[in-house]
Design an enzyme around this catalytic site. Structure first.
Site, PDB file in Angstrom:
ATOM      1  N   TRP A 357       0.848  -1.197   0.000  1.00  0.00           N
ATOM      2  CA  TRP A 357       0.000   0.000   0.000  1.00  0.00           C
ATOM      3  C   TRP A 357       0.886   1.251   0.000  1.00  0.00           C
ATOM      4  O   TRP A 357       0.418   2.353  -0.279  1.00  0.00           O
ATOM      5  CB  TRP A 357      -0.967   0.004   1.190  1.00  0.00           C
ATOM      6  CG  TRP A 357      -0.343   0.280   2.544  1.00  0.00           C
ATOM      7  CD1 TRP A 357       0.671  -0.419   3.117  1.00  0.00           C
ATOM      8  CD2 TRP A 357      -0.684   1.326   3.456  1.00  0.00           C
ATOM      9  NE1 TRP A 357       0.979   0.117   4.349  1.00  0.00           N
ATOM     10  CE2 TRP A 357       0.161   1.187   4.591  1.00  0.00           C
ATOM     11  CE3 TRP A 357      -1.619   2.354   3.455  1.00  0.00           C
ATOM     12  CZ2 TRP A 357       0.094   2.053   5.695  1.00  0.00           C
ATOM     13  CZ3 TRP A 357      -1.672   3.206   4.567  1.00  0.00           C
ATOM     14  CH2 TRP A 357      -0.816   3.050   5.655  1.00  0.00           C
ATOM     15  N   ASP A 358       2.167   1.073   0.261  1.00  0.00           N
ATOM     16  CA  ASP A 358       3.128   2.178   0.216  1.00  0.00           C
ATOM     17  C   ASP A 358       2.986   2.952  -1.102  1.00  0.00           C
ATOM     18  O   ASP A 358       3.135   4.171  -1.149  1.00  0.00           O
ATOM     19  CB  ASP A 358       4.578   1.650   0.270  1.00  0.00           C
ATOM     20  CG  ASP A 358       4.858   0.755   1.453  1.00  0.00           C
ATOM     21  OD1 ASP A 358       3.917   0.143   1.970  1.00  0.00           O
ATOM     22  OD2 ASP A 358       6.032   0.651   1.844  1.00  0.00           O
ATOM     23  N   GLU A 487       0.950  -2.018  13.044  1.00  0.00           N
ATOM     24  CA  GLU A 487       1.082  -3.475  13.114  1.00  0.00           C
ATOM     25  C   GLU A 487       1.485  -3.951  14.506  1.00  0.00           C
ATOM     26  O   GLU A 487       1.721  -5.148  14.706  1.00  0.00           O
ATOM     27  CB  GLU A 487       2.078  -3.960  12.060  1.00  0.00           C
ATOM     28  CG  GLU A 487       1.543  -3.764  10.642  1.00  0.00           C
ATOM     29  CD  GLU A 487       2.568  -4.068   9.559  1.00  0.00           C
ATOM     30  OE1 GLU A 487       3.765  -4.191   9.896  1.00  0.00           O
ATOM     31  OE2 GLU A 487       2.165  -4.166   8.380  1.00  0.00           O
ATOM     32  N   LYS A 599       3.314   1.693  16.091  1.00  0.00           N
ATOM     33  CA  LYS A 599       4.426   1.586  15.147  1.00  0.00           C
ATOM     34  C   LYS A 599       4.432   2.760  14.171  1.00  0.00           C
ATOM     35  O   LYS A 599       5.478   3.298  13.820  1.00  0.00           O
ATOM     36  CB  LYS A 599       4.286   0.264  14.384  1.00  0.00           C
ATOM     37  CG  LYS A 599       5.391  -0.019  13.403  1.00  0.00           C
ATOM     38  CD  LYS A 599       5.124  -1.331  12.665  1.00  0.00           C
ATOM     39  CE  LYS A 599       6.241  -1.648  11.686  1.00  0.00           C
ATOM     40  NZ  LYS A 599       5.886  -2.760  10.789  1.00  0.00           N
ATOM     41  N   GLN A 600       3.254   3.112  13.673  1.00  0.00           N
ATOM     42  CA  GLN A 600       3.181   4.162  12.640  1.00  0.00           C
ATOM     43  C   GLN A 600       1.791   4.781  12.668  1.00  0.00           C
ATOM     44  O   GLN A 600       0.877   4.234  13.274  1.00  0.00           O
ATOM     45  CB  GLN A 600       3.466   3.559  11.267  1.00  0.00           C
ATOM     46  CG  GLN A 600       2.416   2.591  10.777  1.00  0.00           C
ATOM     47  CD  GLN A 600       2.932   1.672   9.690  1.00  0.00           C
ATOM     48  OE1 GLN A 600       3.441   0.598   9.994  1.00  0.00           O
ATOM     49  NE2 GLN A 600       2.805   2.073   8.441  1.00  0.00           N
TER      50      GLN A 600
HETATM   51  C1  BGC Z   1       4.888  -1.232   7.479  1.00  0.00           C
HETATM   52  C2  BGC Z   1       3.836  -1.331   6.400  1.00  0.00           C
HETATM   53  C3  BGC Z   1       4.531  -1.236   5.055  1.00  0.00           C
HETATM   54  C4  BGC Z   1       5.664  -2.258   4.922  1.00  0.00           C
HETATM   55  C5  BGC Z   1       6.475  -2.085   3.647  1.00  0.00           C
HETATM   56  C6  BGC Z   1       5.939  -2.309   7.274  1.00  0.00           C
HETATM   57  O1  BGC Z   1       6.932  -2.193   8.251  1.00  0.00           O
HETATM   58  O2  BGC Z   1       4.290  -1.392   8.754  1.00  0.00           O
HETATM   59  O3  BGC Z   1       2.893  -0.281   6.539  1.00  0.00           O
HETATM   60  O4  BGC Z   1       3.595  -1.421   4.035  1.00  0.00           O
HETATM   61  O5  BGC Z   1       6.553  -2.119   6.000  1.00  0.00           O
HETATM   62  O6  BGC Z   1       7.104  -0.845   3.601  1.00  0.00           O
END
Ligand code: BGC
Length: 772
Positions: A357-358, A487, A599-600
């Site tokens: 989804w990035d 996550e 985490k984000q």
């Molecule tokens: C992130 C995801 C991301 C993936 C690839 C993961 O660490 O939590 O949001 O899509 O890395 O960059």
């Protein structure tokens, strides 16, 4: 974290050789052109620690999944970014001793990534066992002008001896993927030929039959004179080379020009590969190295014209932003709608797959503003082409209708295999829908909806419709068992962000349907028929929109990340002892999952995406609650926080977040750059500047700018392409100047006031402070 690279506006510079940082440098100094690319491995042999990496975009390997405990619904195969033929190799041998920096004393070393012109330079002086010294200078490109071509100029000078210098340019397809699940090699040889002036090698993948033909040729020039020395043709399994022995005197300069072409069965029929490789190769060799360098500088000049950001008064920030832009531009060039942007680009193999989804959440905004709109359109079409596979994926998980796009993919099939992500991190569907909105809103290309967009939107809405369920007791729709963008919590109920983006998708789908019905009636009828669209569906979506449950807390005035979030013990990150950070390396997974640490961006991701629907107070309350408990352990996190902090007038926080994203790889912030760079998050760094400090938004067909100066820079400027015009926005403490570099006029709003910038004209608005 070790800062060992020199600060420079246009280049990344390493001034001494340290085997311990070699793999980090191999990632950082990677070069590519959207079609192929590779890590900054040495041309000559190197027996030290190194991750060999040469990648052809779109050529992958379905490696059989390896998991501890199989769960129904897991994908059988996991697409790997495939390490392919090493075409850069030139071995050097001095009187029988190989030149190998791991076995020499290196007295001088310099490596430069020239981002302005797209070249990788290296020079060194090495003393071999026995005291013989050589000086080497190499320059390498992966051509932006001729995508199939890579070229190297490699110059060797004996400093204190006369003797035999043996040079062996070669192609080596006997390579491995470090992340192979069963330690297998993925390539078989098809054919090869070596000769006195080069050779070629065709390999095919053991599964899927991707063919790659690499061909090379070389010229040797000694003290300015081209030599035609006798070469010995070498052949081994998956290897061709040409060995030339030269008698050299002290001070002679031996220059090897190596040209290589790499072509794949993605673009040519199997019978055409060898000819196609030779035709590209001969063209490059005839043009010569200097012409290739000039073409490269010109192509990069064009890229910078469209995407450069200039920061005055902070060279470290300047270098960092250019590094991010450089990596993005060399990872994806947008001509081929079958390609996408892997989280590591051409800098490493970790993560597998090429599309997360990035792409939609972070990269689409970058390409929308810095390149022709056909490029972001191609990123959208990529997903359109995967729609059937996304429908199959939903069926596989038991859904009767709709589409669930994979969390990670190469060809439309899921290749992630952790249940809490594969099955539960379904918010990715929302980002794909949002990117369609973003593209149409930015470019004004509403025709896209009828051509491709609507089908994707309808199928995603259908998925959401089935994934939510009605709770009579609440008279609301809920969504259970999901993982949000954070996550560090899995299998939660009613993740606010997922519920919100789901109902937003249905809203936008209904809006798109209405637009088509009113403006393209024939196409609407055609699509309604193709999609077997029922009135009952659209009314169901309306009902879900009006009755979606959003967890919130009235007292705190915030949206809740999930139903149970406030039952957690809330302790700000600043109170966590530094030795516990990063949590993902120090704490057990169990402890992380139960903690409040994020985490984000999660709720805040929604407030960014749907920013025009929430007022500043709402954003502020949520930011003040969530940011202090966010550990930013995804590289995608700081940028969203930087953007919101700018909007809220939190200057210092915005700058702190910006620094964290912009030099992430250059300073190896997360201690993992040796695996490759965080390419997709680099688009987030760009967003921090343009959407954050620049305050760029597009509303009602109008470009909106709310620039502020972060306070650490004298001034900064960025480029944006908007509906046919290309604008340069320059921001100082006192004013904002927008210069139109094209003859297409642009209407925009700066700090709430409306302006028109005529073709080749400029406007200046006073003041650049934050309006919060
Ligand atoms: C992130 C995801 C991301 C993936 C690839 C993961 O660490 O939590 O949001 O899509 O890395 O960059």
């Amino acid at each position: 974290m070790k800062q060992y690279l020199k600060i420079d506006e246009w280049s990344i510079i390493e001034e001494s050789f340290d085997p311990h940082t070699q793999e980090i440098s191999e990632s950082i100094f990677s070069i590519g052109n959207g079609y192929m690319g590779g890590r900054a491995n040495f041309e000559e042999q190197y027996s030290g620690q190194s991750l060999q990496g040469s990648y052809m975009a779109g050529v992958y390997y379905p490696d059989k999944t390896r998991v501890g405990w199989w769960k129904n619904g897991y994908p059988e195969y996991f697409a790997k970014v495939l390490n392919s033929t090493n075409w850069i190799g030139i071995n050097i041998d001095i009187d029988g001793t190989p030149l190998d920096l791991a076995a020499c004393t290196v007295t001088q070393f310099r490596r430069v990534l020239n981002m302005k012109e797209g070249t990788l330079f290296r020079s060194f002086t090495a003393e071999l066992e026995g005291g013989k010294q050589v000086q080497v200078e190499s320059i390498r490109i992966v051509s932006m002008a001729r995508h199939e071509i890579g070229a190297i100029r490699y110059a060797v000078t004996p400093l204190n001896f006369a003797g035999t210098l043996t040079v062996t340019p070669y192609l080596d397809g006997d390579i491995k993927n470090k992340d192979s699940n069963y330690d297998e090699k993925f390539w078989n040889e098809v054919e090869k030929k070596s000769g006195t002036e080069g050779g070629y090698l065709t390999l095919k993948t053991k599964k899927l039959d991707f063919h790659v033909t690499s061909a090379f040729a070389f010229d040797i020039v000694v003290n300015g004179e081209k030599v035609t020395a006798e070469a010995e043709a070498l052949e081994q399994e998956k290897y061709v080379g040409s060995k030339v022995a030269l008698s050299v005197q002290q001070g002679d300069q031996v220059v090897i020009y190596k040209y290589a072409a790499n072509v794949t069965s993605r673009n040519y029929g199997l019978g055409q590969l060898v000819e196609a490789a030779h035709s590209a190769l001969n063209g490059a060799r005839e043009a010569g190295f200097v012409t290739l360098l000039n073409e490269q500088a010109a192509a990069w000049g064009d890229k910078w014209k469209e995407s450069d950001i200039i920061i005055e008064g902070d060279v470290s920030a300047q270098q960092a932003i250019r590094f991010n832009i450089f990596q993005l531009n060399q990872t994806y060039t947008g001509e081929d709608d079958r390609l996408n942007i892997g989280p590591k680009g051409f800098t490493g193999e970790k993560y597998g797959g090429s599309t997360y989804w990035d792409t939609e959440a972070y990269c689409v905004p970058f390409y929308l503003s810095t390149a022709d709109s056909s490029i972001s359109r191609n990123l959208l079409i990529y997903r359109y082409k995967h729609l059937e596979k996304a429908k199959e994926n939903a069926r596989k998980l038991g859904f009767k209708k709709g589409a669930l796009y994979p969390m990670v993919t190469m060809n439309g099939e899921e290749c992630h295999n952790e249940w809490e992500i594969t099955f539960e991190e379904i918010h990715r569907n929302g980002a794909i829908a949002h990117a369609i909105y973003n593209y149409v809103n930015y470019t004004g290309d509403k025709a896209y909806l009828g051509q491709y967009g609507l089908e994707v939107l309808v199928e995603i809405s259908r998925f959401w419709e089935e994934r939510v369920h009605y709770v009579p007791r609440k008279d609301q729709y809920v969504m259970l068992g999901v993982t949000g963008p954070n996550e560090y919590e899995n299998n939660v109920n009613n993740n606010w962000y997922t519920n919100r983006i789901a109902s937003w998708t249905m809203e936008y789908t209904l809006e798109a349907l209405k637009y088509l019905q009113e403006n393209e009636a024939a196409r609407y009828a055609e699509l309604a028929d193709k999609l077997e669209l029922q009135d009952s569906e659209t009314s169901k979506w309306n009902e879900i929109i009006s009755k979606m449950y959003y967890p919130s807390d009235e007292e705190l005035g915030i949206f809740l990340q999930q139903d149970g979030f406030l039952d957690k013990e809330i302790i700000p990150v600043k109170e966590v002892a530094p030795e516990n950070l990063p949590l993902n390396q120090k704490w057990s997974w169990d402890r992380i999952l139960r903690s409040c640490y994020i985490k984000q961006a999660d709720v805040l991701q929604g407030l960014y995406f749907l920013g025009d629907r929430y007022d500043l107070d709402t954003k502020k309350r949520n930011f003040d609650f969530y940011e202090p408990i966010t550990v930013h352990e995804s590289s995608l996190s700081p940028c969203i926080h930087a953007i919101l902090a700018c909007e809220l007038g939190y200057k210092e926080k915005a700058y702190e977040m910006y620094l964290r994203t912009s030099r992430l790889d250059l300073d190896n912030y997360n201690n993992d750059t040796e695996d490759g760079c965080h390419t997709t998050s680099m688009a987030g760094t760009w967003m921090s500047v343009v959407h954050g400090f620049g305050g760029l938004r597009v509303q009602a067909d109008r470009l909106i700018l709310n620039p502020s100066n972060p306070g650490h820079w004298t001034s900064y400027s960025f480029k944006i392409m908007f509906r046919g015009s290309r604008l340069k926005v320059n921001v100082t403490d006192a004013q904002v100047t927008v210069t139109n570099e094209t003859d297409v006029p642009a209407a925009l709003t700066i700090h709430g006031k409306e302006y028109t910038v005529n073709g080749l004209g400029s406007v200046t608005a006073e003041g650049s402070s934050v309006t919060a």
